[in-house]
Design an enzyme around this catalytic site. Structure first.
Site, PDB file in Angstrom:
ATOM      1  N   LYS A  13       1.381   1.836   0.193  1.00  0.00           N
ATOM      2  CA  LYS A  13       0.199   1.458   0.176  1.00  0.00           C
ATOM      3  C   LYS A  13      -0.548   3.005   0.507  1.00  0.00           C
ATOM      4  CE  LYS A  13      -0.274  -1.845   3.255  1.00  0.00           C
ATOM      5  NZ  LYS A  13       1.356  -2.047   3.358  1.00  0.00           N
ATOM      6  N   ARG A  88      -6.098  -8.930   5.925  1.00  0.00           N
ATOM      7  CA  ARG A  88      -4.569  -9.030   6.263  1.00  0.00           C
ATOM      8  C   ARG A  88      -4.800 -10.636   6.524  1.00  0.00           C
ATOM      9  NH1 ARG A  88      -2.664  -3.701   7.749  1.00  0.00           N
ATOM     10  NH2 ARG A  88      -0.377  -3.775   8.465  1.00  0.00           N
ATOM     11  N   ARG A 127      10.149   6.720   7.776  1.00  0.00           N
ATOM     12  CA  ARG A 127       8.765   7.161   7.782  1.00  0.00           C
ATOM     13  C   ARG A 127       8.463   8.269   8.666  1.00  0.00           C
ATOM     14  NH1 ARG A 127       3.890   3.340   6.509  1.00  0.00           N
ATOM     15  NH2 ARG A 127       4.442   2.455   8.521  1.00  0.00           N
ATOM     16  N   ARG A 160       5.981   6.800  14.123  1.00  0.00           N
ATOM     17  CA  ARG A 160       5.184   5.872  14.659  1.00  0.00           C
ATOM     18  C   ARG A 160       5.891   4.884  15.683  1.00  0.00           C
ATOM     19  NH1 ARG A 160       1.373   2.784   9.739  1.00  0.00           N
ATOM     20  NH2 ARG A 160       2.090   1.210  10.932  1.00  0.00           N
ATOM     21  N   ARG A 171       6.769  -7.236  11.996  1.00  0.00           N
ATOM     22  CA  ARG A 171       5.852  -6.933  11.228  1.00  0.00           C
ATOM     23  C   ARG A 171       6.044  -7.603   9.993  1.00  0.00           C
ATOM     24  NH1 ARG A 171       5.799  -0.968  11.293  1.00  0.00           N
ATOM     25  NH2 ARG A 171       4.246  -0.730   9.753  1.00  0.00           N
TER      26      ARG A 171
HETATM   27  P1  ADP Z   1       2.682   1.410   3.923  1.00  0.00           P
HETATM   28  O1  ADP Z   1       1.096   2.319   3.935  1.00  0.00           O
HETATM   29  O2  ADP Z   1       2.391   0.184   2.772  1.00  0.00           O
HETATM   30  O3  ADP Z   1       3.002   0.894   5.062  1.00  0.00           O
HETATM   31  P2  ADP Z   1       3.722   4.134   3.195  1.00  0.00           P
HETATM   32  O4  ADP Z   1       2.989   4.696   1.962  1.00  0.00           O
HETATM   33  O5  ADP Z   1       3.447   4.713   4.546  1.00  0.00           O
HETATM   34  O6  ADP Z   1       3.720   2.329   3.320  1.00  0.00           O
HETATM   35  O7  ADP Z   1       5.336   4.297   2.790  1.00  0.00           O
HETATM   36  C1  ADP Z   1       6.367   3.843   3.688  1.00  0.00           C
HETATM   37  C2  ADP Z   1       7.431   4.766   3.517  1.00  0.00           C
HETATM   38  O8  ADP Z   1       8.255   4.785   2.416  1.00  0.00           O
HETATM   39  C3  ADP Z   1       7.146   6.205   3.625  1.00  0.00           C
HETATM   40  O9  ADP Z   1       8.101   7.003   4.470  1.00  0.00           O
HETATM   41  C4  ADP Z   1       6.886   6.698   2.243  1.00  0.00           C
HETATM   42  O10 ADP Z   1       7.170   8.369   2.099  1.00  0.00           O
HETATM   43  C5  ADP Z   1       8.005   6.021   1.757  1.00  0.00           C
HETATM   44  N1  ADP Z   1       7.549   5.766   0.291  1.00  0.00           N
HETATM   45  C6  ADP Z   1       6.428   5.274  -0.229  1.00  0.00           C
HETATM   46  N2  ADP Z   1       6.575   4.848  -1.573  1.00  0.00           N
HETATM   47  C7  ADP Z   1       7.782   5.028  -1.819  1.00  0.00           C
HETATM   48  C8  ADP Z   1       8.627   4.860  -3.155  1.00  0.00           C
HETATM   49  N3  ADP Z   1       7.848   4.509  -4.301  1.00  0.00           N
HETATM   50  N4  ADP Z   1       9.874   5.179  -3.268  1.00  0.00           N
HETATM   51  C9  ADP Z   1      10.353   5.624  -1.937  1.00  0.00           C
HETATM   52  N5  ADP Z   1       9.808   5.745  -0.950  1.00  0.00           N
HETATM   53  C10 ADP Z   1       8.653   5.538  -0.765  1.00  0.00           C
HETATM   54  P1  AMP Z   2      -0.766  -0.160   9.085  1.00  0.00           P
HETATM   55  O1  AMP Z   2      -0.958   1.112   9.503  1.00  0.00           O
HETATM   56  O2  AMP Z   2      -1.725  -1.017   8.208  1.00  0.00           O
HETATM   57  O3  AMP Z   2       0.582  -0.571   8.982  1.00  0.00           O
HETATM   58  O4  AMP Z   2      -1.258  -1.079  10.433  1.00  0.00           O
HETATM   59  C1  AMP Z   2      -0.709  -1.040  11.577  1.00  0.00           C
HETATM   60  C2  AMP Z   2      -0.919  -2.355  12.609  1.00  0.00           C
HETATM   61  O5  AMP Z   2      -2.473  -2.073  12.850  1.00  0.00           O
HETATM   62  C3  AMP Z   2      -0.716  -3.401  12.150  1.00  0.00           C
HETATM   63  O6  AMP Z   2       0.651  -3.977  12.594  1.00  0.00           O
HETATM   64  C4  AMP Z   2      -1.553  -4.237  13.113  1.00  0.00           C
HETATM   65  O7  AMP Z   2      -1.205  -4.579  14.487  1.00  0.00           O
HETATM   66  C5  AMP Z   2      -2.842  -3.546  12.926  1.00  0.00           C
HETATM   67  N1  AMP Z   2      -3.680  -3.783  11.760  1.00  0.00           N
HETATM   68  C6  AMP Z   2      -4.032  -2.704  10.753  1.00  0.00           C
HETATM   69  N2  AMP Z   2      -5.034  -3.399   9.842  1.00  0.00           N
HETATM   70  C7  AMP Z   2      -4.923  -4.852  10.469  1.00  0.00           C
HETATM   71  C8  AMP Z   2      -5.980  -5.990   9.965  1.00  0.00           C
HETATM   72  N3  AMP Z   2      -6.723  -5.873   8.845  1.00  0.00           N
HETATM   73  N4  AMP Z   2      -5.811  -7.219  10.577  1.00  0.00           N
HETATM   74  C9  AMP Z   2      -5.178  -6.979  12.121  1.00  0.00           C
HETATM   75  N5  AMP Z   2      -4.537  -6.034  12.321  1.00  0.00           N
HETATM   76  C10 AMP Z   2      -4.530  -4.945  11.740  1.00  0.00           C
END
Ligand code: ADP
Ligand code: AMP
Length: 215
Positions: A13, A88, A127, A160, A171
């Site tokens: 995302k 969420r 990541r 992270r 998660r």
């Molecule tokens: P989210 O925001 O949904 O938690 P991220 O955008 O941070 O996910 O992506 C999670 C990890 O996967 C990051 O390390 C990113 O670089 C990698 N990633 C994102 N999209 C792809 C893809 N299409 N193929 C492979 N790796 C990806």
């Molecule tokens: P994210 O960066 O989106 O992966 O979010 C990291 C963490 O923040 C999640 O695992 C939750 O603990 C908290 N969080 C983020 N967005 C929300 C939401 N909309 N509702 C509840 N918790 C959230």
């Protein structure tokens, strides 16, 4: 214009949001980023949210809803917003639906990025995130040009706390139970665009940008 990015943790995302805000006029609103910044500042919100985030659980709806309300009232939030990680829960989605008419806004599209679970675990545990600008990298799939240095701003990359294998598994469970029902919630409102997130980053973006260009 209001766009929502739905999908499990690690679906891509944040990675797609970076491209979407580059090419379309959208203000990025990530509740995860806002909460992490509050934890870093050790302010009241951060102190309340930290325990939930460290355990991979969701922060209570009332705290998150307050963040979103404040953000939508900002000038740039009114132009057009891209939500990443919000809503969420069904309760958060209902809050948003009720709040929008007063703001003169509506949801234009919800992208649901779908990825196999084994791939999600690999993406999350590999990541790395920029400590200054938040850009996401991956050790194998999307490495920075220089090891541990952000391509965009030169900031240091870090892992992270909640990207450890144990917290990632929690998660993913929380996602299935509390967030996945939103797929049907938005499908029944005719707002859902399912996206095959198993492709490479540019392949996923092609699917999203072609839908966005037609809105
Ligand atoms: P989210 O925001 O949904 O938690 P991220 O955008 O941070 O996910 O992506 C999670 C990890 O996967 C990051 O390390 C990113 O670089 C990698 N990633 C994102 N999209 C792809 C893809 N299409 N193929 C492979 N790796 C990806
Ligand atoms: P994210 O960066 O989106 O992966 O979010 C990291 C963490 O923040 C999640 O695992 C939750 O603990 C908290 N969080 C983020 N967005 C929300 C939401 N909309 N509702 C509840 N918790 C959230």
């Amino acid at each position: 214009m209001l766009i929502i990015l739905l999908g499990p943790p690690g679906a891509g995302k944040g990675t797609q949001a970076e491209r979407m805000t580059r090419d379309f006029e959208l203000t990025y609103i990530s509740t995860g980023d806002i909460l992490r910044s509050a934890v870093k500042d050790n302010n009241e919100l951060g102190r309340k949210a930290r325990q939930y985030m460290d355990q991979g659980r969701l922060v209570p709806d009332d705290l998150v809803v307050d963040i979103v309300k404040a953000r939508l009232m900002d000038e740039d939030g009114k132009k057009g917003a891209l939500f990443d990680g919000f809503p969420r829960t069904v309760e958060q989605a209902v809050f948003l639906e009720k709040a929008l008419p007063d703001l003169g806004a509506e949801i234009n599209r919800v992208f649901s990025i779908e990825v196999e679970e084994s791939e999600l675990i690999e993406r999350l545990t590999g990541r790395r995130v920029c400590s200054d600008c938040g850009t996401s990298y991956h050790l194998k799939f999307n490495p920075p040009k220089v090891r541990n240095v952000c391509d965009q701003c030169g900031g240091d990359l870090y892992q992270r706390d909640d990207d450890s294998l144990e917290t990632v598994q929690e998660r993913l469970k929380v996602y299935k139970k509390q967030t996945e029902p939103l797929i049907d919630f938005y499908r029944t409102r005719d707002l859902l665009s399912p996206i095959d997130g198993n492709q490479d980053i540019e392949g996923v973006y092609k699917q999203i940008s072609s839908v966005l260009s037609d809105l």
